[in-house]
Every structure is written in structure tokens, then in C-alpha cells.
Design a protein around this motif. Sequence first.
Motif, PDB file in Angstrom:
ATOM      1  N   TYR A 362       0.835  -1.200   0.000  1.00 32.25           N
ATOM      2  CA  TYR A 362       0.000   0.000   0.000  1.00 32.25           C
ATOM      3  C   TYR A 362       0.868   1.247   0.000  1.00 32.25           C
ATOM      4  CZ  TYR A 362      -3.773  -3.082   1.492  1.00 32.25           C
ATOM      5  OH  TYR A 362      -4.692  -4.087   1.576  1.00 32.25           O
ATOM      6  N   VAL A 363       0.512   2.184  -0.875  1.00 26.83           N
ATOM      7  CA  VAL A 363       1.154   3.487  -0.845  1.00 26.83           C
ATOM      8  C   VAL A 363       0.067   4.493  -0.503  1.00 26.83           C
ATOM      9  CG1 VAL A 363       2.325   5.255  -2.202  1.00 26.83           C
ATOM     10  CG2 VAL A 363       2.873   2.861  -2.564  1.00 26.83           C
ATOM     11  N   CYS A 364       0.300   5.307   0.522  1.00 25.87           N
ATOM     12  CA  CYS A 364      -0.699   6.336   0.850  1.00 25.87           C
ATOM     13  C   CYS A 364      -0.021   7.669   1.043  1.00 25.87           C
ATOM     14  CB  CYS A 364      -1.448   6.053   2.144  1.00 25.87           C
ATOM     15  SG  CYS A 364      -1.183   4.490   2.880  1.00 25.87           S
ATOM     16  N   ASP A 365      -0.843   8.712   1.028  1.00 24.32           N
ATOM     17  CA  ASP A 365      -0.285  10.005   1.377  1.00 24.32           C
ATOM     18  C   ASP A 365      -0.116  10.016   2.901  1.00 24.32           C
ATOM     19  OD1 ASP A 365      -2.476  12.142   2.678  1.00 24.32           O
ATOM     20  OD2 ASP A 365      -3.288  10.360   1.671  1.00 24.32           O
ATOM     21  N   ALA A 366       0.658  10.953   3.390  1.00 26.13           N
ATOM     22  CA  ALA A 366       1.052  10.898   4.796  1.00 26.13           C
ATOM     23  C   ALA A 366      -0.115  10.980   5.753  1.00 26.13           C
ATOM     24  CB  ALA A 366       2.047  12.010   5.100  1.00 26.13           C
ATOM     25  N   PHE A 367      -1.259  11.390   5.301  1.00 22.58           N
ATOM     26  CA  PHE A 367      -2.379  11.501   6.226  1.00 22.58           C
ATOM     27  C   PHE A 367      -3.461  10.490   5.920  1.00 22.58           C
ATOM     28  CE2 PHE A 367      -0.990  15.040   8.690  1.00 22.58           C
ATOM     29  CZ  PHE A 367       0.000  15.570   7.898  1.00 22.58           C
ATOM     30  N   GLY A 368      -3.146   9.580   5.023  1.00 18.11           N
ATOM     31  CA  GLY A 368      -4.030   8.446   4.787  1.00 18.11           C
ATOM     32  C   GLY A 368      -5.286   8.744   4.026  1.00 18.11           C
ATOM     33  N   SER A 369      -5.326   9.865   3.323  1.00 16.38           N
ATOM     34  CA  SER A 369      -6.553  10.136   2.589  1.00 16.38           C
ATOM     35  C   SER A 369      -6.615   9.331   1.306  1.00 16.38           C
ATOM     36  CB  SER A 369      -6.657  11.620   2.247  1.00 16.38           C
ATOM     37  OG  SER A 369      -6.184  12.381   3.316  1.00 16.38           O
ATOM     38  N   HIS A 370      -5.489   9.140   0.684  1.00 19.40           N
ATOM     39  CA  HIS A 370      -5.484   8.381  -0.571  1.00 19.40           C
ATOM     40  C   HIS A 370      -4.673   7.121  -0.360  1.00 19.40           C
ATOM     41  CE1 HIS A 370      -6.522  12.297  -2.362  1.00 19.40           C
ATOM     42  NE2 HIS A 370      -5.599  12.748  -1.558  1.00 19.40           N
ATOM     43  N   ILE A 371      -5.320   5.998  -0.552  1.00 23.68           N
ATOM     44  CA  ILE A 371      -4.601   4.737  -0.365  1.00 23.68           C
ATOM     45  C   ILE A 371      -4.617   3.973  -1.674  1.00 23.68           C
ATOM     46  CG2 ILE A 371      -4.478   2.606   0.950  1.00 23.68           C
ATOM     47  CD1 ILE A 371      -6.009   3.967   3.158  1.00 23.68           C
ATOM     48  N   THR A 372      -3.447   3.594  -2.131  1.00 17.85           N
ATOM     49  CA  THR A 372      -3.375   2.812  -3.373  1.00 17.85           C
ATOM     50  C   THR A 372      -2.825   1.441  -3.038  1.00 17.85           C
ATOM     51  OG1 THR A 372      -2.616   4.877  -4.344  1.00 17.85           O
ATOM     52  CG2 THR A 372      -2.554   2.913  -5.744  1.00 17.85           C
ATOM     53  N   GLN A 373      -3.532   0.423  -3.500  1.00 20.16           N
ATOM     54  CA  GLN A 373      -3.034  -0.919  -3.241  1.00 20.16           C
ATOM     55  C   GLN A 373      -2.484  -1.498  -4.530  1.00 20.16           C
ATOM     56  OE1 GLN A 373      -5.974  -3.796  -2.171  1.00 20.16           O
ATOM     57  NE2 GLN A 373      -4.464  -5.363  -1.673  1.00 20.16           N
ATOM     58  N   MET A 374      -1.330  -2.118  -4.430  1.00 22.35           N
ATOM     59  CA  MET A 374      -0.753  -2.739  -5.621  1.00 22.35           C
ATOM     60  C   MET A 374      -0.233  -4.110  -5.256  1.00 22.35           C
ATOM     61  SD  MET A 374       1.244   0.547  -7.071  1.00 22.35           S
ATOM     62  CE  MET A 374       1.204   1.340  -5.503  1.00 22.35           C
ATOM     63  N   THR A 375      -0.017  -4.914  -6.290  1.00 22.37           N
ATOM     64  CA  THR A 375       0.540  -6.241  -6.047  1.00 22.37           C
ATOM     65  C   THR A 375       1.963  -6.283  -6.558  1.00 22.37           C
ATOM     66  OG1 THR A 375      -1.645  -7.150  -6.434  1.00 22.37           O
ATOM     67  CG2 THR A 375       0.183  -8.701  -6.403  1.00 22.37           C
ATOM     68  N   ALA A 376       2.853  -6.783  -5.715  1.00 24.56           N
ATOM     69  CA  ALA A 376       4.249  -6.862  -6.127  1.00 24.56           C
ATOM     70  C   ALA A 376       4.450  -8.096  -6.973  1.00 24.56           C
ATOM     71  CB  ALA A 376       5.145  -6.911  -4.897  1.00 24.56           C
ATOM     72  N   ALA A 377       4.522  -7.872  -8.258  1.00 24.66           N
ATOM     73  CA  ALA A 377       4.723  -9.008  -9.167  1.00 24.66           C
ATOM     74  C   ALA A 377       5.095  -8.466 -10.524  1.00 24.66           C
ATOM     75  CB  ALA A 377       3.449  -9.841  -9.277  1.00 24.66           C
ATOM     76  N   PRO A 378       5.877  -9.207 -11.279  1.00 25.41           N
ATOM     77  CA  PRO A 378       6.169  -8.755 -12.637  1.00 25.41           C
ATOM     78  C   PRO A 378       4.902  -8.809 -13.472  1.00 25.41           C
ATOM     79  CG  PRO A 378       7.093 -10.929 -12.242  1.00 25.41           C
ATOM     80  CD  PRO A 378       6.561 -10.457 -10.938  1.00 25.41           C
ATOM     81  N   PRO A 379       4.802  -7.941 -14.450  1.00 25.93           N
ATOM     82  CA  PRO A 379       3.573  -7.867 -15.242  1.00 25.93           C
ATOM     83  C   PRO A 379       3.216  -9.195 -15.892  1.00 25.93           C
ATOM     84  CG  PRO A 379       5.029  -6.040 -15.744  1.00 25.93           C
ATOM     85  CD  PRO A 379       5.793  -6.969 -14.864  1.00 25.93           C
ATOM     86  N   SER A 380       4.237 -10.014 -16.119  1.00 21.57           N
ATOM     87  CA  SER A 380       3.961 -11.263 -16.808  1.00 21.57           C
ATOM     88  C   SER A 380       3.332 -12.301 -15.895  1.00 21.57           C
ATOM     89  CB  SER A 380       5.272 -11.830 -17.372  1.00 21.57           C
ATOM     90  OG  SER A 380       6.168 -12.023 -16.302  1.00 21.57           O
ATOM     91  N   ALA A 381       3.379 -12.041 -14.587  1.00 20.98           N
ATOM     92  CA  ALA A 381       2.858 -13.055 -13.665  1.00 20.98           C
ATOM     93  C   ALA A 381       1.351 -13.122 -13.764  1.00 20.98           C
ATOM     94  CB  ALA A 381       3.272 -12.714 -12.234  1.00 20.98           C
ATOM     95  N   PRO A 382       0.795 -14.293 -13.542  1.00 20.19           N
ATOM     96  CA  PRO A 382      -0.667 -14.425 -13.631  1.00 20.19           C
ATOM     97  C   PRO A 382      -1.336 -13.595 -12.538  1.00 20.19           C
ATOM     98  CG  PRO A 382       0.319 -16.415 -12.738  1.00 20.19           C
ATOM     99  CD  PRO A 382       1.453 -15.561 -13.174  1.00 20.19           C
ATOM    100  N   GLN A 383      -2.468 -13.085 -12.872  1.00 19.55           N
ATOM    101  CA  GLN A 383      -3.212 -12.276 -11.910  1.00 19.55           C
ATOM    102  C   GLN A 383      -3.628 -13.123 -10.728  1.00 19.55           C
ATOM    103  OE1 GLN A 383      -3.916  -9.322 -11.366  1.00 19.55           O
ATOM    104  NE2 GLN A 383      -4.261  -8.102 -13.230  1.00 19.55           N
ATOM    105  N   ARG A 384      -3.408 -12.550  -9.541  1.00 18.44           N
ATOM    106  CA  ARG A 384      -3.816 -13.298  -8.359  1.00 18.44           C
ATOM    107  C   ARG A 384      -5.195 -12.850  -7.941  1.00 18.44           C
ATOM    108  NH1 ARG A 384      -0.189 -15.727  -5.274  1.00 18.44           N
ATOM    109  NH2 ARG A 384       1.924 -15.834  -6.078  1.00 18.44           N
ATOM    110  N   SER A 385      -5.905 -13.780  -7.417  1.00 12.98           N
ATOM    111  CA  SER A 385      -7.223 -13.409  -6.933  1.00 12.98           C
ATOM    112  C   SER A 385      -7.063 -12.811  -5.542  1.00 12.98           C
ATOM    113  CB  SER A 385      -8.100 -14.654  -6.866  1.00 12.98           C
ATOM    114  OG  SER A 385      -9.142 -14.420  -5.958  1.00 12.98           O
TER     115      SER A 385
END
Lengths: 437, 578
Positions: A362-385
Motif C-alpha cells: 500500500y502506498v498512501c499520502d502521509a495523512f491516509g486520505s489516498h490509499i493505493t493498493q498494488m501487487t508486487a509481481a512482474p507484469p507477466s505473472a498471472p493475476q492473483r485473486s
Amino acid sequence: IRDIVVPALGTTFPMESFNTQFEKAANKFYAESPSVWDFSQMFGEEDNENSDDDSQDATDNYISSLAFDPQGELLAVGYNSGQVVVLTQQDDWTYQLYSEFKSHDSEFDCLTSTEIEEKINMIRWYPFQSQGQFLMTTNDKTIKLFKLWNKGYVDDTPDIGVKQRRVFSGAHAYNINSISFNSDGETFISTDDLRINLWHTDVSHETFGVVDIKPDDMEELTEVITCSEFHPNDCGLFVYATSKGVVRLCDLRDSALCKGYSKTFKDTESDIGGFFQELVTTVSDVKWSPCGRFLLSRDYLTMKIWDPRMDSRALRTIKFHDHLIPSLCDLYEDDSIFDKFTCSWSGDSMRIVTGSYNGSFYVCDAFGSHITQMTAAPPSAPQRSNNILDSSHKVLHTAWHPSGDVIGLGAKDFGFLYLKQQDDSESESEEEEEESQ
Amino acid sequence: MDKLAPVALLMDELKNDDIQLRLNSIRNLPRIASGMGEERTQQELLPFIQDSLQDEDEVLFALAEELGKFTDFVGGPSFVHLLFPALEVLAGVEESFVRDKAIQSLTSLSAHFTDKVLDEFLKMWKRLATSEWFQPRTSACCLFHIAYNQAPLNAKPELLSVYKALAADTVPMVKRSAFADFKLFVGTLMKDTPPITEVLAILQTLSKDDLDTVRLLAVENAVALGTLMGTEFSNQHLKPLLLGFSADKSWRVRYMFGSKIGEIISILGKNQVQAEALSQFLRLLKDPEAEVRVASTSAISALGPTLNLDAGIAKTIISAIRSITGDESYHVREALAPSVFGLASFLGKEGTTEHILPILSTLLKDEEQEVRHSVVSHLGKVVSILGVEELSQHLLPIIISLAEDRQWRVRISATLYIPLLAQQLGVEFFNKQLLGLSHQLLTDCVATIRAALGKSLAEITGFFGAEWAQQVLIPKIMDLSHHNNYLYRITLLQTLALLVPSLEPDFIENSLISPIFSMSKDPVANVRINVCKVVAAFSKKLSNRSYASLYQPLLSELQRDSDHDVQYFATQALLDHP
């Protein structure tokens, strides 16, 4: 009353309204420059080359710590095997191998008949620049200072020398969980479950115990120290956090030895109560913001931002793990509830990153208003559920480049590097590089 | 002799894997250089050294040390600048003990700089001070006072401005190093010509620095500047600074204030101001941090001169001191004795009896051994004021109670005090009061105490002399020779053996012969063994003739003793002195 300069924004805020102004600025920054991150590199090895060596544990290649150097040129990666790999940044913001060495060997403690693991618990870089680069590593019992320098060139590639400069040992009865350099450039602290020691970098035979929470009767033990850090600019201040979800601020100027603390920070507003409350409240990481004005503490379900001047409650509580609450039982049963996730600030003190399960971060701004979730994986990896909670796939270690938008992540035996998408240029071409060691 | 040999050999050795060999060759540099002669040293050896500065720290340390002594080998003082390139690199390496040694060498070389050499030195200094790495910059700070002191007048302003930059450096270690050199720099200034505004500005800025390790240097530096510029200047410019330190947030700064109070008071001069500084100091005696209290307590003796100024001041000081005897930290109480005794000479006999003696008595009864020990070891200061009689009246009961304590560790501490007391209080006192006690302790049931006392008596004999030992001590303890318990007979013999080196041959010949003789017939073998050992010790003091006639027959007799061990030791004794 001084105004506070925020170099990253190139502005100055008056002290009284700093927090609100800063939050506004951070929000604006975030809105103008959306947090989109691209996979840049992955490093690690899948196959164990010495598979015929039975004694080598599959977890040996797990990453156990990550640290960018203050100048932003190097990334140090520590492993369970005691290996340290240092990568250097190229012009195109990718990383290549710079040096590699064995930092610690496993030892046998005769007194307790246990093995002292070689696992690197933490790596810290020396805060000031010299001709060589200095980094400090620690395992459970021993801290070591190493110097890396360029000895010359061999066939166009730099020959990097590694030398162990100091060994600080014999000062901890319990397992060391953190080390931190003082901004004065000469001292540092090392922390185990019950004590914090203050050292001078030139003196390895003597240390001073500045914090000791050991009760006279060990039967009464209810709280252990989990992590600590020196203030980035003020050489007298440091914080430590405990298993009871408490963060304490200490000032070395108050008294000479074994002092109490100046302030305690605890916020129970976001407590879930119940059987698991005690287990999820333990702080797994505590970090000062680079500007020195905020503290970030990471416990199992939340991240809390603190203003050291206000100890009654947290400035913000970022609840990004609420979806785990229904699964706490399962997480308890497979011991995942004890996972120690780290967190990191961006160099401009405006964003934070932390890892989670399902290989996500998760990357967020310092006050937690915007939270972005990402998956650590190379683009070629199959999508995880993401519907099914996969607690074996965890991003425990994070690090953020001191001045640029590069995030390093450590998930078991793989490391990932992510770059923030630049708005003005085209998105980074995705490079997949498996670096074998 | 092959002219190439020395340097070639050195080059080989310096490339050797074994660090010991490399170290040895560095230590041999003087020999090599003198063998090569000055010209070749300049043209071949030094360049080679300059190229070999990538090595282990121990080797670099040795090199820095040797280069400091290279003046003669390089052709005398006018060629010393040839050493600078190597020393400049060594002053910038990462390892601090190498840098310190390079600085030391440069400092010792600086005593004989010629003009040309000084010129090169100043250029080097500037390069170090403006280096992009912080290590050479910290070294430059340590050398600033030398550079400034020797520089020609027109060069001084520029040097000072470079120093000012160092004192404002972003890297804390450089700032601190610059401030540490400040007092040495001030020490080189002459009163009428210093650039005082700038110097004062540096002091004031760094006295408010965020780093408390920088601030704590400010106390000494302010004192140095005050000593240079006089009391009026100090009162005007330095007083607020100094008084501020006593209330600093950081205990380290308060510690420095407390420990330097004597100097602070002397530069502030005027009574009024002294009173202000004094009241701050007295507050520090009750500071929450124990380290500050210890430092302040130790500095109390520096208050001596102020006691005579004003009865009121004296009273305040005394009452503040009295309360220290109840301090919760024993380190503070331990520091009290030596410090407060230093005031005795200022208080005079009456004052000392009234104020110091009660403190002394309280401290002697302290539960911590270190505190009691510190009292006894510093009694000398009070003795000359109070007189032995007075002192002994108070001390004796306490010493005696210690010597009769049930715990043997307490008794042994009394044993250790006895030589100290003897030395401080003199022969008369000892004979009257402690001789009996010593005799008593010689028959203590714990062997360690008896042995310790034997050693103490030997020490005391060293103070009081052979005549005293022969006329007072030995007659007193000789009755142990027919004590019931064999252990004490042995103690006597062992003590005699320790005393022998101080005794006169005459005495040994005449007075000791009969007790020794009778003990050689002792029923217990152990006693006879010790007789052999004592006689062996005698042999070193006696002439051959007297020894042969008096003691050899005794030993020969013992050689035929029924006990094997006695035979052995008798033989050994005879062998020692054929």
C-alpha cells in the motif's frame, strides 16, 4: 517560535499551523501527481543452486532487511543466510549488483545451548558521505560496521572492496531487533527486547544502557520493545515502540543512564477489542518522517501518524487492513498474526508505503486520505485473486529511496523495485531482470 | 653496497601479505632513510611512500608516526614540506586513530617550520579545510590553532574566515572539531590584536547549537576567552552565556558548568557577579542528574577563595555542602570528601573543626566502602589544619569498630587504611593508637587479613624507617613466637620475611637470632619450613661471614630434619646462598 522549512515543497510553514498546512500540501501534491507505480525490476533466485546441500534451509534466501543509502545511490539487501547484497542505481533508475558479502555467520551460544542465527535483522547506512560507503548490519546478538569502496577497475567494471571495520558484540542478552544512527554522526543505539544500548562508533568495548524495561521479576514481564529509531535531525531524541502498542519518546539530554521516557503515545480509538486485540496491537515498525515532524507506527491492522507534540491521540489512523479482521482466527492459527511488517516514508515526508498479504503493498499520502493498493509481481505473472487471503505471500520489507520515487520491496526470496510513473514522460518500459546470485 | 637495495627491499616487504612484515618495514623506515641519505630519501623514498597509502589502518598509523620524526632524514627543517603530501592523505583517512596520529606528527613538526615550509603547510591546511569529505575537514579543525598562530599577519583574516565556515559546517563532527580547537586558538591570541568581534560571534553561535556535544565545549571556550580578555570583557559579553549553561536542558552542559566553576568565578571577578554564578552552582549541587551532582561536588574545593569574601556566602556554601552527605547516590558522597577537605585551608582550624569535622564523621560511617575509603585517603589535607590529636579523637573509634567488625571484608578494609593513616598522621599517633590494633589483627582468625596486615606493616616500615621497626614494631610482635596456635607463629615468620628488606644487618645478627633459633626447634613442621624461608631472606642482608657462622649451622641442622619438606626447604635456602 520558528517557521519550519519543508525543502521538498520549497516552502516554509509557520509552526502553529504546520500540520494543517502540511496536510493540505500533501493532499494537493497527491492530487496533482497521482500515485501510479510501475514494476521496474525483480531480483531473487528460485532454485537453490546447492540443492544437494541438505543443511541449507529453503528460507535462507529470504530477504530480511532492505535499506537505501542516504545519497540515494545504493540499495542494501540483507538475507536470512547472513548474506548482504548491495545494488547500485544506474542512470536509467534500474539497479545492478555492486557488491556482495557475508555479513554474519551463525554461532553457537554455549551458555544457552542455542544457535545464534546469521539472519540480518536490520541494515542501516551511515548518515554522512565519505570516500567509502559505510553500512551497519546486525543479527540477533552482534552489530557490525562495514566499509565499501572502489578499489579500482577490472575490465571496465569497478572492483568493490568490502572491509569489516568494527564489531560490537556481547552487549545484548536478548535478540536485537533494531539499530539506528544518531544524526551527530558518532553514536548509535541498538535495541533488543528489553534494553536499548548507546554506542560510540569508534568504541566497541563499551556501551551505555539508556533504556531498560526489564522487571525485577521476570514473571511480571508483560511488554517487550519491538523497534526504535533516532530522530533524523535532533541528536538527543529517539523513540521506541512496544508490544503493547505504545510508542515512547526519550531525550538523551534529560539524564545520563537508564532513563525513563519523556512522552508516551498510545491511541486506543481504533482498537477492535476481543481476544486478538493484544496480538494485533503490537507495533512492528516505527519510523520518523525525514522532515522530523511526524512519527509513523505500524501495527497489524493500522498505520498511525503521530505528532510528537501531541500524545493524547494519533494525528491520523490509517485503517487499511480491516478486511483481515474476519480472518484473524485463521491468521492466528498459521501464526501469520505475528508477522512483522515494516513501513517507510518517502523522502519528501508526504507519502508512506507498507506491505501486506497476497503479495500486495500500500502506498498512501502521509495523512491516509489516498490509499493505493498494488501487487508486487512482474507484469507477466498471472493475476492473483485477491478474494482469497493468501497469508503465505507477504511483503514484509519495504524501503523508499531518500530523494526519488523508487520503492524497494522484499517478499520472501524475491525483491521488487517499483518506480513512480512520471506524468510528463512516457510510462517506464517494464524491465524484468532476474538477478541470480 | 648496492644502491638500489633498500628501496627495492622495502617495496617488496610492503607488498607482502603478512601485515606484521609490512608493519616491521614501516618501523624500519628511519634506518632505511638514513642508509639512503637525504637526497635519495627525498627523491625516491618519499614518492614511494606517497604511492603506498592504501593499506591497513595499523600500517598507516605506523607510517604517520614515523613520518613525524623524519625531519633529519629528509634534510633538516627546510625540507619538511616534502613530508606533507603523505601526511595530508593520512590526515584524511576514515579511521580516526590514523588521522589523530597524522595530526600529532604535523603538530610536532610545526615547532620548527621555516617560512617556506609554513607556506606549504598553510596551502595544505586550506586544502584539508575545503575538502569535499568531512574527515579532512575535521583534521583541519584540529590544526587551525597552529596554522593561525604561525601565519603571517596578512594571511590571518582569510584563515579565520575559513575557520568560521568550518564552525558552521553542516556535518556535526566538523562543527564539533572546530569548536574543540577554539580554546587552543584563543590561547595563541595576543590581548590587543585579536579579531575579537568575530571570535566572540563564533562562540556565541556555537554556544546555542542544537547539538549538546557542541554546546558543552562552550564552557571551556568561554573561560579561555575570558582569561584572555579580562574580567570587564567577561562580565559584559560572557556572563549571560555562562549563566545560561547552568540552566541548560542538557545535563552534559550543566555538568561542564559545575566542574569548571572555579575558573568561571575567577574570570567573572566582581563579587556581585560571583555571587550570581555561585547561586547557580549551588543549585547544581541538587541537580536531578547524579552525574551533574558528582561533577559539581568535586569542584567545591575551587570555591575556597570565595569563602573569605563574605560571611553570608560562606554560610550558604557550608549548608549546601552539609546536605550532600545525605545524597542518594554514593558516587556523590564519595566525591565529597576530597573536595570538601580542600576547603580546610581556607576555613582555618576553627572553621574546619566546626564545619568539616562533622561531615568527616558522617562520611566515615557511610554504608558504602568507597565513600569511607575516599575519606581516609584524603585525610592529609585536613591533618595540617586540625592537628593529629584532634583528628585521631574522632577517627579512632570508627577505625576500631571497623577493625572489630564481624564481617571479615570490613575488617580487611580497616587493615588497608592503617598504612594510609600511618602516613597521614605520623609515628606518634601510630605508636599510641594503632600499634595495639595491628598486633590484634595479626592474630585475626582469617588468613587473608593476617597476610594483608603483614604487607601493611612492611609499607609502614617504609615510611617510618628501620629504627622504628627494630625498636618498636618487632619487639611488640615478637611475643607471637611462643603463641599457642602455630598459625600465628607462622604469621610472625611471614611478616618478618616481609620486613627483612628494611632491617639493618646488625639487628638481624643480634636480635633475631634467638627467637629464630627457638622456632627452628618448633614441634610443628610448617613453622620450621617458614624458618627456612625467613633465613633464606636474611641471607641477602647479611655478610657472608656472619651468615655462615650464625645461620648456616641452623639450616644444616634442618637439612637433617625428620620432615621431608623441611629438608627440602633447608636445602633450597642453602643453595640460594652458597
